[in-house]
Design a protein around this motif. Structure first.
Motif, PDB file in Angstrom:
ATOM      1  N   GLY A 107     -25.136  41.180  -7.803  1.00  0.00           N
ATOM      2  CA  GLY A 107     -25.432  41.124  -6.376  1.00  0.00           C
ATOM      3  C   GLY A 107     -26.533  40.134  -6.055  1.00  0.00           C
ATOM      4  O   GLY A 107     -26.849  39.240  -6.858  1.00  0.00           O
ATOM      5  N   GLU A 108     -27.130  40.296  -4.878  1.00  0.00           N
ATOM      6  CA  GLU A 108     -28.203  39.414  -4.417  1.00  0.00           C
ATOM      7  C   GLU A 108     -29.473  40.216  -4.162  1.00  0.00           C
ATOM      8  O   GLU A 108     -29.427  41.296  -3.568  1.00  0.00           O
ATOM      9  CB  GLU A 108     -27.810  38.721  -3.106  1.00  0.00           C
ATOM     10  N   LEU A 109     -30.612  39.660  -4.581  1.00  0.00           N
ATOM     11  CA  LEU A 109     -31.920  40.256  -4.336  1.00  0.00           C
ATOM     12  C   LEU A 109     -32.763  39.218  -3.617  1.00  0.00           C
ATOM     13  O   LEU A 109     -32.967  38.111  -4.132  1.00  0.00           O
ATOM     14  CB  LEU A 109     -32.564  40.664  -5.660  1.00  0.00           C
ATOM     15  N   THR A 159     -28.081  43.158  -1.689  1.00  0.00           N
ATOM     16  CA  THR A 159     -26.670  43.237  -1.324  1.00  0.00           C
ATOM     17  C   THR A 159     -25.848  43.339  -2.601  1.00  0.00           C
ATOM     18  O   THR A 159     -25.978  42.490  -3.502  1.00  0.00           O
ATOM     19  CB  THR A 159     -26.217  42.001  -0.527  1.00  0.00           C
ATOM     20  N   SER A 160     -25.005  44.349  -2.692  1.00  0.00           N
ATOM     21  CA  SER A 160     -24.210  44.578  -3.904  1.00  0.00           C
ATOM     22  C   SER A 160     -22.997  43.657  -3.915  1.00  0.00           C
ATOM     23  O   SER A 160     -22.592  43.113  -2.878  1.00  0.00           O
ATOM     24  CB  SER A 160     -23.738  46.033  -3.951  1.00  0.00           C
ATOM     25  N   PRO A 161     -22.375  43.488  -5.077  1.00  0.00           N
ATOM     26  CA  PRO A 161     -21.044  42.866  -5.089  1.00  0.00           C
ATOM     27  C   PRO A 161     -20.037  43.831  -4.462  1.00  0.00           C
ATOM     28  O   PRO A 161     -20.368  44.985  -4.177  1.00  0.00           O
ATOM     29  CB  PRO A 161     -20.772  42.674  -6.584  1.00  0.00           C
ATOM     30  N   THR A 162     -18.831  43.371  -4.234  1.00  0.00           N
ATOM     31  CA  THR A 162     -17.775  44.232  -3.708  1.00  0.00           C
ATOM     32  C   THR A 162     -17.112  44.960  -4.859  1.00  0.00           C
ATOM     33  O   THR A 162     -16.606  44.332  -5.791  1.00  0.00           O
ATOM     34  CB  THR A 162     -16.735  43.414  -2.923  1.00  0.00           C
ATOM     35  N   SER A 185     -18.825  47.676  -0.472  1.00  0.00           N
ATOM     36  CA  SER A 185     -20.088  46.997  -0.756  1.00  0.00           C
ATOM     37  C   SER A 185     -21.236  47.755  -0.099  1.00  0.00           C
ATOM     38  O   SER A 185     -21.039  48.485   0.882  1.00  0.00           O
ATOM     39  CB  SER A 185     -20.053  45.555  -0.254  1.00  0.00           C
ATOM     40  N   PHE A 186     -22.448  47.557  -0.636  1.00  0.00           N
ATOM     41  CA  PHE A 186     -23.637  48.242  -0.149  1.00  0.00           C
ATOM     42  C   PHE A 186     -24.744  47.243   0.144  1.00  0.00           C
ATOM     43  O   PHE A 186     -24.813  46.171  -0.463  1.00  0.00           O
ATOM     44  CB  PHE A 186     -24.158  49.243  -1.194  1.00  0.00           C
TER      45      PHE A 186
END
Length: 357
Positions: A107-109, A159-162, A185-186
């Motif tokens: 994901g993204e941080l 943001t999580s991956p799908t 996704s979260f």
């Protein structure tokens, strides 16, 4: 001399390789329209208005990524709003987004100022996509933690991956996906109020999930802010379903403050493909549980017609009816009509053009 030229050539090759790993993009949205406003002020009348950002807030930004190897990349994004009718900045410069972070398969941080999980999730089931008169911003954009906080500064955002069948998260999804074969996704966030007293005033956290598969989108969110004496909570859910040329959407939101004040809203929207474009309708009712139970109902109508992949024209009309001492405003993407007037019934109309660059 030959050695110097060779050294320069080698340095140039390394510089070229480094540049190839970095991707920086200048982007934006130019949205302007013209129409009429009647804010229902005492002694006032309707007047001609040139709008900025009726369908989408006019903006420009810079974003980029760098490949760090091993599936890891660095990223950044800064974004500022512009009033396209005057050329002025719409607020504090770069207030729309200012983040830097890393991303990978997990994901993204990101660190900095970014959209809250709740705001991002609720937009996924607003049939108007937070644009045109009478969109879901008419509920969300309220002061005093009584809507959905749009952005959070001093934040750690994830943001999580799908998860699941990612090909089913596309629009339109492959036929074999059906209504329930999509991806989930979260988004999660913690933002600090940087309170020097150590009492955590202004600290905020949030969590949201969005499921998208086939014709179905479902979202839910919860976020909470420490106000110094307790917590102000915001939560809600929504869904959208697409069936051929039609789509319907529903949104519910609740903002509950520690002092007992509650703001509740419900919205129902629909869209139908028509003449190469799409006709949209959105109905919202909302109320506050203070003395007299202030409430409002609003209706928004819009038609969006694409001229290309990056440019469309639109026409939109909206009206809002305040009752029992309510002072809600009629929202479009970049601003509001009739805010602050008790029991006013504002309305507005605009035609305009939106261009992505």
């Amino acid at each position: 001399m030959k050695k110097s030229l060779l050294a320069l050539a080698v340095l140039g090759a390394f510089a070229g390789a480094a540049a190839a790993q970095t991707n920086v993009t200048l982007y934006g949205i130019a949205d302007a329209g013209i129409g009429m406003i009647d804010d229902d002020a005492v002694g006032g009348d309707s007047y001609v208005n040139v709008f900025s950002g009726v369908q989408s807030t006019s903006r420009f930004g810079i974003r980029g990524t760098e490949d760090l190897g091993g599936g890891l990349k660095a990223l950044f994004n800064i974004e500022a709003g512009v009033n396209w009718d005057t050329g002025a900045a719409d607020s504090v410069f770069w207030q729309r987004r200012a983040v830097v972070g890393v991303a990978s398969s997990w994901g993204e941080l990101r660190l900095g100022r970014d959209y809250t999980p709740g705001f991002s999730a609720a937009g996924a089931t607003d049939v108007m996509g937070y644009g045109l008169f009478g969109n879901w911003l008419t509920f969300t954009a309220q002061a005093g933690n009584l809507g959905i906080t749009t952005r959070a500064s001093n934040g750690l955002h994830y943001t999580s991956p799908t998860f699941g069948n990612t090909k089913c998260a596309a629009t339109p999804a492959p036929t074999e996906c059906g209504a329930f074969g999509g991806g989930l996704s979260f988004r999660a966030m913690y933002a600090t109020g940087e309170d020097p007293t150590g009492n955590n005033t202004g600290d905020m956290y949030g969590l949201a999930g969005v499921y998208k598969g086939g014709p179905l989108t479902v979202q839910a969110y919860f976020q909470s802010t420490d106000n110094g004496t307790g917590n102000d909570d915001q939560y809600g859910a929504g869904a959208q379903y697409v069936a051929g040329m039609f789509r319907v959407a529903f949104n519910y939101g609740m903002a509950k403050r520690d002092d007992g004040v509650e703001h509740e809203g419900m919205g129902l929207g629909a869209g139908v493909k028509l003449g190469g474009g799409e006709l949209l309708v959105n109905y919202i009712q909302q109320e506050v549980n203070t003395a007299g139970t202030p409430k409002a109902t609003s209706i928004g109508v819009g038609y969006v017609y694409p001229l290309s992949k990056r440019t469309n024209v639109y026409a939109t009309y909206g009206q809002l009816d305040n009752k029992n001492g309510a002072n809600f405003g009629l929202r479009y993407s970049q601003s509001v009509v009739g805010a602050g007037g008790v029991d006013r019934d504002p309305s507005a109309f605009a035609v305009g053009v939106r261009h992505f660059f």
